[in-house]
Design a protein around this motif. Structure first.
Motif, mmCIF file in Angstrom:
data_model
loop_
_atom_site.group_PDB
_atom_site.id
_atom_site.type_symbol
_atom_site.label_atom_id
_atom_site.label_comp_id
_atom_site.label_asym_id
_atom_site.label_seq_id
_atom_site.Cartn_x
_atom_site.Cartn_y
_atom_site.Cartn_z
ATOM 1 N N THR A 62 0.837 -1.200 0.000
ATOM 2 C CA THR A 62 0.000 0.000 0.000
ATOM 3 C C THR A 62 0.868 1.245 0.000
ATOM 4 O OG1 THR A 62 -0.149 0.207 2.414
ATOM 5 C CG2 THR A 62 -1.796 -1.193 1.334
ATOM 6 N N THR A 63 0.295 2.342 -0.471
ATOM 7 C CA THR A 63 0.931 3.653 -0.373
ATOM 8 C C THR A 63 0.047 4.636 0.377
ATOM 9 O OG1 THR A 63 0.085 4.066 -2.619
ATOM 10 C CG2 THR A 63 2.404 3.512 -2.405
ATOM 11 N N GLY A 64 -1.101 4.176 0.881
ATOM 12 C CA GLY A 64 -2.010 5.032 1.618
ATOM 13 C C GLY A 64 -2.823 4.227 2.606
ATOM 14 N N MET A 65 -3.400 4.920 3.569
ATOM 15 C CA MET A 65 -4.168 4.285 4.629
ATOM 16 C C MET A 65 -5.369 3.521 4.072
ATOM 17 S SD MET A 65 -3.832 4.250 7.988
ATOM 18 C CE MET A 65 -3.059 5.793 8.468
ATOM 19 N N ASP A 66 -5.548 2.295 4.524
ATOM 20 C CA ASP A 66 -6.719 1.459 4.215
ATOM 21 C C ASP A 66 -6.793 0.999 2.763
ATOM 22 O OD1 ASP A 66 -7.605 1.757 6.856
ATOM 23 O OD2 ASP A 66 -8.724 3.572 6.354
ATOM 24 N N GLU A 67 -5.738 1.176 1.987
ATOM 25 C CA GLU A 67 -5.778 0.732 0.592
ATOM 26 C C GLU A 67 -5.969 -0.773 0.477
ATOM 27 O OE1 GLU A 67 -3.156 3.966 -1.977
ATOM 28 O OE2 GLU A 67 -2.241 2.081 -1.339
ATOM 29 N N ALA A 68 -5.454 -1.538 1.447
ATOM 30 C CA ALA A 68 -5.577 -2.992 1.364
ATOM 31 C C ALA A 68 -7.031 -3.426 1.328
ATOM 32 C CB ALA A 68 -4.864 -3.649 2.547
ATOM 33 N N SER A 69 -7.909 -2.655 1.948
ATOM 34 C CA SER A 69 -9.342 -2.964 1.890
ATOM 35 C C SER A 69 -9.985 -2.374 0.640
ATOM 36 C CB SER A 69 -10.047 -2.434 3.141
ATOM 37 O OG SER A 69 -9.609 -3.113 4.300
ATOM 38 N N HIS A 70 -9.718 -1.106 0.367
ATOM 39 C CA HIS A 70 -10.406 -0.420 -0.733
ATOM 40 C C HIS A 70 -10.033 -0.969 -2.104
ATOM 41 C CE1 HIS A 70 -12.455 2.592 1.664
ATOM 42 N NE2 HIS A 70 -11.342 2.754 2.358
ATOM 43 N N LEU A 71 -8.859 -1.573 -2.228
ATOM 44 C CA LEU A 71 -8.440 -2.137 -3.513
ATOM 45 C C LEU A 71 -8.749 -3.613 -3.634
ATOM 46 C CD1 LEU A 71 -4.986 -0.333 -3.836
ATOM 47 C CD2 LEU A 71 -7.062 0.153 -5.143
ATOM 48 N N SER A 72 -9.256 -4.225 -2.570
ATOM 49 C CA SER A 72 -9.631 -5.638 -2.632
ATOM 50 C C SER A 72 -10.967 -5.775 -3.347
ATOM 51 C CB SER A 72 -9.724 -6.238 -1.232
ATOM 52 O OG SER A 72 -10.806 -5.671 -0.508
ATOM 53 N N PHE A 73 -11.162 -6.890 -4.018
ATOM 54 C CA PHE A 73 -12.386 -7.078 -4.803
ATOM 55 C C PHE A 73 -13.626 -7.116 -3.915
ATOM 56 C CE2 PHE A 73 -15.609 -9.924 -6.611
ATOM 57 C CZ PHE A 73 -15.906 -9.232 -7.779
ATOM 58 N N SER A 74 -13.561 -7.837 -2.809
ATOM 59 C CA SER A 74 -14.747 -8.036 -1.973
ATOM 60 C C SER A 74 -15.259 -6.717 -1.410
ATOM 61 C CB SER A 74 -14.449 -9.007 -0.839
ATOM 62 O OG SER A 74 -13.459 -8.482 0.024
ATOM 63 N N TYR A 75 -14.351 -5.891 -0.899
ATOM 64 C CA TYR A 75 -14.804 -4.642 -0.287
ATOM 65 C C TYR A 75 -15.264 -3.646 -1.350
ATOM 66 C CZ TYR A 75 -15.119 -0.676 2.854
ATOM 67 O OH TYR A 75 -15.587 0.394 3.583
ATOM 68 N N ALA A 76 -14.551 -3.572 -2.468
ATOM 69 C CA ALA A 76 -14.980 -2.674 -3.545
ATOM 70 C C ALA A 76 -16.364 -3.074 -4.051
ATOM 71 C CB ALA A 76 -13.969 -2.696 -4.685
ATOM 72 N N ASP A 77 -16.601 -4.377 -4.179
ATOM 73 C CA ASP A 77 -17.900 -4.857 -4.642
ATOM 74 C C ASP A 77 -18.987 -4.533 -3.631
ATOM 75 O OD1 ASP A 77 -19.385 -6.536 -6.671
ATOM 76 O OD2 ASP A 77 -19.758 -7.753 -4.880
ATOM 77 N N TYR A 78 -18.673 -4.678 -2.355
ATOM 78 C CA TYR A 78 -19.632 -4.356 -1.297
ATOM 79 C C TYR A 78 -19.967 -2.869 -1.305
ATOM 80 C CZ TYR A 78 -20.794 -2.732 3.414
ATOM 81 O OH TYR A 78 -21.346 -2.070 4.481
ATOM 82 N N VAL A 79 -18.946 -2.017 -1.401
ATOM 83 C CA VAL A 79 -19.175 -0.572 -1.407
ATOM 84 C C VAL A 79 -19.980 -0.167 -2.637
ATOM 85 C CG1 VAL A 79 -18.061 1.685 -1.599
ATOM 86 C CG2 VAL A 79 -17.138 -0.027 -0.027
ATOM 87 N N ALA A 80 -19.666 -0.751 -3.779
ATOM 88 C CA ALA A 80 -20.330 -0.373 -5.028
ATOM 89 C C ALA A 80 -21.796 -0.799 -5.069
ATOM 90 C CB ALA A 80 -19.587 -0.979 -6.213
ATOM 91 N N LYS A 81 -22.095 -1.978 -4.531
ATOM 92 C CA LYS A 81 -23.435 -2.554 -4.726
ATOM 93 C C LYS A 81 -24.337 -2.511 -3.503
ATOM 94 C CE LYS A 81 -21.900 -5.866 -8.252
ATOM 95 N NZ LYS A 81 -21.764 -7.307 -8.588
ATOM 96 N N HIS A 82 -23.757 -2.536 -2.303
ATOM 97 C CA HIS A 82 -24.590 -2.793 -1.134
ATOM 98 C C HIS A 82 -24.478 -1.771 -0.013
ATOM 99 C CE1 HIS A 82 -25.178 -6.694 -3.004
ATOM 100 N NE2 HIS A 82 -23.883 -6.925 -2.950
ATOM 101 N N SER A 83 -23.439 -0.941 -0.009
ATOM 102 C CA SER A 83 -23.194 -0.121 1.179
ATOM 103 C C SER A 83 -24.020 1.151 1.224
ATOM 104 C CB SER A 83 -21.707 0.253 1.257
ATOM 105 O OG SER A 83 -21.387 1.236 0.285
#
Length: 504
Positions: free
Chosen positions: A42-63
């Motif tokens: 990572t080069t920024g805080m929390d990138e490991a979550s925001h760039l992962s497929f599962s979390y990006a998909d959750y944020v895009a579709k369900h959050s």
């Protein structure tokens, strides 16, 4: 037309920009050589979550969150890119595009080419002076955690350059630069910024709306009236946004308060403006005043709406950029040789790049036998159990469309259901059944995850001492939940690396 006695040449700009790009690429290149081509950094805080497929998909579709770049992340996963490679591509592409666009914007506003080159580099790199990466700012961080101080005062927390945090606010700032480049020198700029605002990261969107509205109201009205009107508009928009939320859990991430707040970046930006105001062109002063006021407005929008978004995010992703722009304007108009400041900023970035390299290397080094373990993540990531919280979360970036690892922190961030928590309890049972000898190594990790599933990513920044920290109490009884009792793939870690590691 502005002139500079000494000039940064096109060749000098290319060299400096190349050094910045090299600083971004050096660790992923090193890691790829060590792992056989896999990236998880990572080069920024929390990138490991925001760039992962599962979390990006959750944020895009369900959050219910308006973060449209999450759709971009899932698209890139679908075409075969892992989170690690997405990070590298975004860092290099967005950095290059933003530097070139900002250079073009300065030129369109009448600055000479050498000044425009200096301005682009300074604006990109100087945020480091105003984050906790600066030891002076870092010394103030302990004060920030005093309950009585946090209640009334906010300041940046992330020791990073906002323009490098992927995908946000990195993409948002690039879009802003593109909109300004296209409309620079015309009356369309405020309209263009308002037009793209729905696509932007919320912590950039709201202050941008404030500034755009001030400029759009025109110079015929008094500036004070335009500022107050824009502030009222932002308060109403905040209230409308909260009222329209479909997910009943999302309002927990807002602070219910009508009390004022003093922003660190607001205080510094006001002081910096007073220092440079006599040196900058009179035509630019309304914009600079609007930017200064924006840092105060977004930290105090609750005076109108009754709700406050965690102000640390405005400090991290907007306030430090305002400070960087003010500092850049001051340097361009007061310094006889901006090249000295440019060289300093690039040197500062070099130190940042080395610190980022060291941190990512420390996380990567915790994984033993990476060339044996990493290929497993393409198919069995959900069964991979690692007892280090950073490492197990970073491993979510290894393969395209990869599920989070068994005990990844990313699993705690879903506020829509308790499914991940139930699976977590089952996996703890499985670890005890099949790997009882390894269980003691996971105790500290389980303490962190237990708290994570209760908080779902919330912390003291989401309360400011004005209310209780938000909690999401999951059901602790797994009776009736089908546990597959699958055997986990326990990945050993380098304990010596763990014990000597600290976050940058």
């Amino acid at each position: 037309m502005h002139t500079a006695p000494r000039k940064l040449s096109g060749k000098g700009f290319s060299i400096y920009a190349g050094l910045v790009l090299l600083g971004l690429a050096i660790f992923p290149l090193y890691q790829a050589l060590q792992t056989g081509g896999y990236l998880f950094y990572t080069t920024g805080m929390d990138e490991a979550s925001h760039l992962s497929f599962s979390y990006a998909d959750y944020v895009a579709k369900h959050s219910g969150r308006m973060r449209y770049t999450s759709h971009l992340i899932t698209l890139l996963h679908h075409i075969g890119l892992s989170g690690g490679y997405i990070n590298l591509i975004l860092d290099l592409a967005c950095t290059l595009c933003t530097l070139l666009l900002v250079k073009g914007i300065f030129e369109k506003f009448g600055y000479s080419k050498p000044q425009a080159r200096s301005g682009a580099l300074l604006l990109f790199l100087l945020p480091l002076l105003f984050t906790p990466f600066n030891p002076v700012v870092s010394l103030l961080s302990p004060l920030h955690f005093d309950p009585q101080i946090m209640r009334w005062f906010s300041m940046p927390w992330n020791p990073e350059i906002p323009l490098l945090r992927s995908p946000e606010p990195q993409v948002s700032w690039m879009l802003i630069a593109a909109a300004l480049y296209i409309t620079a020198g015309t009356q369309l700029s405020p309209l263009a910024l308002l037009a793209i605002s729905p696509l932007l990261y919320p912590f950039v969107e709201l202050p941008l709306i404030f500034v755009s509205a001030v400029l759009l109201l025109g110079s015929k009205a008094r500036l004070s009236l335009r500022l107050l009107t824009s502030f009222g508009v932002c308060g109403v928009l905040m209230l409308a946004f909260i009222s329209s939320m479909k997910d009943p859990n999302l309002p927990k991430f807002f602070i219910f308060s009508s009390l004022p707040l003093i922003p660190f970046t607001g205080v510094l930006s006001l002081a910096l403006y007073l220092i440079i105001q006599d040196h900058v062109p009179p035509a630019s002063r309304p914009l600079l005043i609007a930017l200064v006021c924006s840092t105060w407005a977004v930290a105090n929008v609750q005076l109108v709406s009754g709700y406050l978004v965690p102000p640390v995010n405005f400090e991290n992703y907007w306030g430090v950029m305002v400070l960087s722009f003010l500092a850049t304007m001051g340097i361009l108009h007061r310094s006889e040789d901006p090249r000295g400041w440019v060289g300093f900023s690039v040197l500062l970035f070099g130190v940042f790049s080395m610190a980022t390299f060291a941190f990512n290397h420390s996380v990567s080094a915790r994984l033993t036998r990476p060339r044996d373990v990493l290929p497993l993540l393409a198919k069995d990531s959900a069964r991979v159990a690692c007892n280090d919280l950073y490492l197990t979360t970073y491993l979510d970036l290894v393969s395209p469309r990869q599920e989070p690892t068994t005990f990844s922190w990313t699993r705690t961030l879903d506020i829509s259901s308790d499914t991940n928590y139930h699976n977590y309890l089952c996996d703890k049972q499985s670890l005890q059944s099949f790997h009882a000898d390894a269980q003691p190594l996971f105790n500290s990790l389980f303490l962190a995850l237990d708290e994570g599933f209760i908080s779902r990513g919330s912390d003291m920044f989401m309360s400011l001492g004005r209310q209780n920290i938000p909690t999401f109490a999951p059901q602790t009884n797994i009776t009736g939940t089908t546990c597959s009792n699958r055997e986990l793939l326990v990945v050993p870690t380098n304990r010596e690396a763990i014990n000597t590691t600290s976050d940058f």
